[in-house]
Design a protein around this motif. Structure first.
Motif, PDB file in Angstrom:
ATOM      1  N   ASP A 203       0.248  -1.503  -0.318  1.00 55.41           N
ATOM      2  CA  ASP A 203       0.055   0.306  -0.051  1.00 55.41           C
ATOM      3  C   ASP A 203       0.931   1.717   0.135  1.00 55.41           C
ATOM      4  N   ASP A 204       2.352   0.824   0.124  1.00 54.57           N
ATOM      5  CA  ASP A 204       2.672   2.310   0.755  1.00 54.57           C
ATOM      6  C   ASP A 204       3.659   2.029  -0.993  1.00 54.57           C
ATOM      7  N   ALA A 205       3.129   3.672  -2.239  1.00 52.79           N
ATOM      8  CA  ALA A 205       3.902   4.076  -3.134  1.00 52.79           C
ATOM      9  C   ALA A 205       5.106   4.283  -3.590  1.00 52.79           C
ATOM     10  N   ASP A 206       6.125   4.834  -2.483  1.00 54.89           N
ATOM     11  CA  ASP A 206       6.468   5.043  -2.467  1.00 54.89           C
ATOM     12  C   ASP A 206       7.818   3.392  -2.315  1.00 54.89           C
ATOM     13  N   LEU A 207       7.035   2.400  -2.196  1.00 58.19           N
ATOM     14  CA  LEU A 207       8.184   1.201  -1.777  1.00 58.19           C
ATOM     15  C   LEU A 207       7.637   0.608  -2.784  1.00 58.19           C
TER      16      LEU A 207
ATOM     17  N   ARG B 231      -3.098 -12.214 -14.695  1.00 60.07           N
ATOM     18  CA  ARG B 231      -1.892 -13.018 -15.141  1.00 60.07           C
ATOM     19  C   ARG B 231      -1.098 -13.444 -14.896  1.00 60.07           C
ATOM     20  N   ARG B 232      -1.923 -14.302 -14.085  1.00 61.95           N
ATOM     21  CA  ARG B 232      -0.864 -15.206 -13.235  1.00 61.95           C
ATOM     22  C   ARG B 232       0.477 -15.565 -13.303  1.00 61.95           C
ATOM     23  N   PRO B 233       1.072 -14.617 -12.196  1.00 54.52           N
ATOM     24  CA  PRO B 233       2.573 -14.288 -12.047  1.00 54.52           C
ATOM     25  C   PRO B 233       3.466 -15.400 -11.320  1.00 54.52           C
ATOM     26  N   ASP B 234       4.769 -14.418 -11.804  1.00 52.16           N
ATOM     27  CA  ASP B 234       5.877 -16.058 -11.709  1.00 52.16           C
ATOM     28  C   ASP B 234       5.681 -16.020 -10.049  1.00 52.16           C
ATOM     29  N   LEU B 235       6.164 -14.511  -9.641  1.00 47.83           N
ATOM     30  CA  LEU B 235       5.936 -14.730  -8.340  1.00 47.83           C
ATOM     31  C   LEU B 235       5.179 -13.882  -7.778  1.00 47.83           C
ATOM     32  N   ILE B 236       4.891 -13.678  -6.476  1.00 49.10           N
ATOM     33  CA  ILE B 236       4.102 -12.334  -5.777  1.00 49.10           C
ATOM     34  C   ILE B 236       4.780 -12.251  -4.414  1.00 49.10           C
ATOM     35  N   ILE B 237       4.607 -10.906  -3.972  1.00 55.91           N
ATOM     36  CA  ILE B 237       5.930 -10.786  -3.012  1.00 55.91           C
ATOM     37  C   ILE B 237       4.100  -9.544  -2.527  1.00 55.91           C
ATOM     38  N   THR B 238       4.367  -9.395  -1.424  1.00 54.06           N
ATOM     39  CA  THR B 238       3.345  -8.843  -0.484  1.00 54.06           C
ATOM     40  C   THR B 238       3.399  -8.451   0.544  1.00 54.06           C
ATOM     41  N   ASP B 239       3.092  -7.521   0.909  1.00 55.42           N
ATOM     42  CA  ASP B 239       3.544  -7.051   2.625  1.00 55.42           C
ATOM     43  C   ASP B 239       2.313  -7.275   3.456  1.00 55.42           C
ATOM     44  N   VAL B 240       1.860  -7.517   4.624  1.00 61.21           N
ATOM     45  CA  VAL B 240       0.770  -8.291   5.069  1.00 61.21           C
ATOM     46  C   VAL B 240       0.353  -6.415   5.989  1.00 61.21           C
ATOM     47  N   CYS B 241       0.387  -5.002   6.361  1.00 67.36           N
ATOM     48  CA  CYS B 241      -0.720  -4.407   6.661  1.00 67.36           C
ATOM     49  C   CYS B 241      -1.056  -3.971   5.548  1.00 67.36           C
ATOM     50  N   MET B 242      -1.731  -3.863   5.289  1.00 67.83           N
ATOM     51  CA  MET B 242      -2.241  -3.529   3.803  1.00 67.83           C
ATOM     52  C   MET B 242      -4.333  -3.057   4.050  1.00 67.83           C
ATOM     53  N   PRO B 243      -4.795  -2.360   3.314  1.00 65.19           N
ATOM     54  CA  PRO B 243      -6.141  -1.908   3.524  1.00 65.19           C
ATOM     55  C   PRO B 243      -6.845  -2.551   2.774  1.00 65.19           C
ATOM     56  N   ARG B 244      -8.075  -3.124   2.972  1.00 60.07           N
ATOM     57  CA  ARG B 244      -9.374  -4.233   2.696  1.00 60.07           C
ATOM     58  C   ARG B 244      -8.747  -5.483   2.552  1.00 60.07           C
TER      59      ARG B 244
ATOM     60  N   ALA C  18       4.034  -6.368 -12.248  1.00 62.11           N
ATOM     61  CA  ALA C  18       2.938  -6.142 -11.716  1.00 62.11           C
ATOM     62  C   ALA C  18       2.347  -5.118 -10.244  1.00 62.11           C
ATOM     63  N   THR C  19       1.758  -4.815 -10.479  1.00 62.08           N
ATOM     64  CA  THR C  19       1.846  -3.546  -9.195  1.00 62.08           C
ATOM     65  C   THR C  19      -0.089  -3.738  -8.065  1.00 62.08           C
ATOM     66  N   ALA C  20      -0.009  -3.640  -7.020  1.00 57.86           N
ATOM     67  CA  ALA C  20      -1.437  -3.973  -6.526  1.00 57.86           C
ATOM     68  C   ALA C  20      -0.733  -2.909  -5.523  1.00 57.86           C
ATOM     69  N   ARG C  21      -2.108  -2.690  -4.757  1.00 58.19           N
ATOM     70  CA  ARG C  21      -2.150  -1.738  -3.354  1.00 58.19           C
ATOM     71  C   ARG C  21      -2.542  -2.829  -2.451  1.00 58.19           C
ATOM     72  N   ASP C  22      -3.411  -3.060  -2.845  1.00 57.95           N
ATOM     73  CA  ASP C  22      -4.005  -3.836  -1.369  1.00 57.95           C
ATOM     74  C   ASP C  22      -4.369  -5.523  -1.491  1.00 57.95           C
ATOM     75  N   GLY C  23      -4.789  -6.389  -1.004  1.00 62.46           N
ATOM     76  CA  GLY C  23      -4.879  -7.755  -1.154  1.00 62.46           C
ATOM     77  C   GLY C  23      -6.492  -7.689  -2.221  1.00 62.46           C
ATOM     78  N   GLN C  24      -6.806  -7.047  -2.179  1.00 65.71           N
ATOM     79  CA  GLN C  24      -8.157  -7.243  -3.495  1.00 65.71           C
ATOM     80  C   GLN C  24      -7.546  -6.928  -4.751  1.00 65.71           C
ATOM     81  N   GLU C  25      -6.744  -6.036  -4.813  1.00 64.81           N
ATOM     82  CA  GLU C  25      -6.236  -4.996  -6.341  1.00 64.81           C
ATOM     83  C   GLU C  25      -5.477  -7.538  -6.686  1.00 64.81           C
ATOM     84  N   ALA C  26      -4.629  -7.461  -5.659  1.00 65.31           N
ATOM     85  CA  ALA C  26      -3.403  -8.410  -5.965  1.00 65.31           C
ATOM     86  C   ALA C  26      -4.699  -9.568  -7.085  1.00 65.31           C
TER      87      ALA C  26
END
Length: 129
Positions: A12-16, A47-60, A32-40
């Motif tokens: 959810d951090d645009a700079d990161l 897109r069926r990505p090869d890898l997903i990298i996610t933060d924990v604390c996000m909205p929604r 590809a980017t997403a701002r939260d788990g729902q968008e992800a």
């Protein structure tokens, strides 16, 4: 045909998102980017990505819930996941990889390279350390 691995970066951090997008692109990834788990979830299905990298604390939908939802989806359950968070006492679900978000880009790139080393027609990242 795109031979670059596709990485879905969720934070959810645009700079990161911007910083780690540059790091991943330097590794030869399509990002590809997403701002939260729902968008992800929507991006992962599209897109069926090869890898997903996610933060924990996000909205929604937070990162842990995202992990559970991905693993519950037959089409997405085998996608490797990195939980990249500043949380200290986090036990990742189902043996997912956890990387502490401490600014250590070399450890981040090494873990990405390890996971993507030869993934879905992608390049081998063995030289990344």
């Amino acid at each position: 045909m795109n031979t670059q691995p596709i990485v879905l970066l969720v934070d959810d951090d645009a700079d990161l998102r911007d910083i780690y997008t540059l790091v991943l692109e330097d590794l030869g990834c399509t990002v590809a980017t997403a701002r939260d788990g729902q968008e992800a979830l929507e991006q992962a299905l599209a897109r069926r990505p090869d890898l997903i990298i996610t933060d924990v604390c996000m909205p929604r939908v937070n990162g842990l819930e995202l992990c559970y939802r991905l693993r519950a989806n037959e089409r997405l359950r085998d996608i490797p996941l990195i939980i990249h968070s500043s949380e200290h006492a986090l036990i990742p679900p189902r043996g997912e990889v956890f990387l502490h978000k401490d600014g250590d880009v070399s450890r981040f790139t090494a873990q990405v390279a390890l996971i993507l080393g030869g993934g879905r027609d992608g390049p081998t990242f063995a030289s990344v350390a």
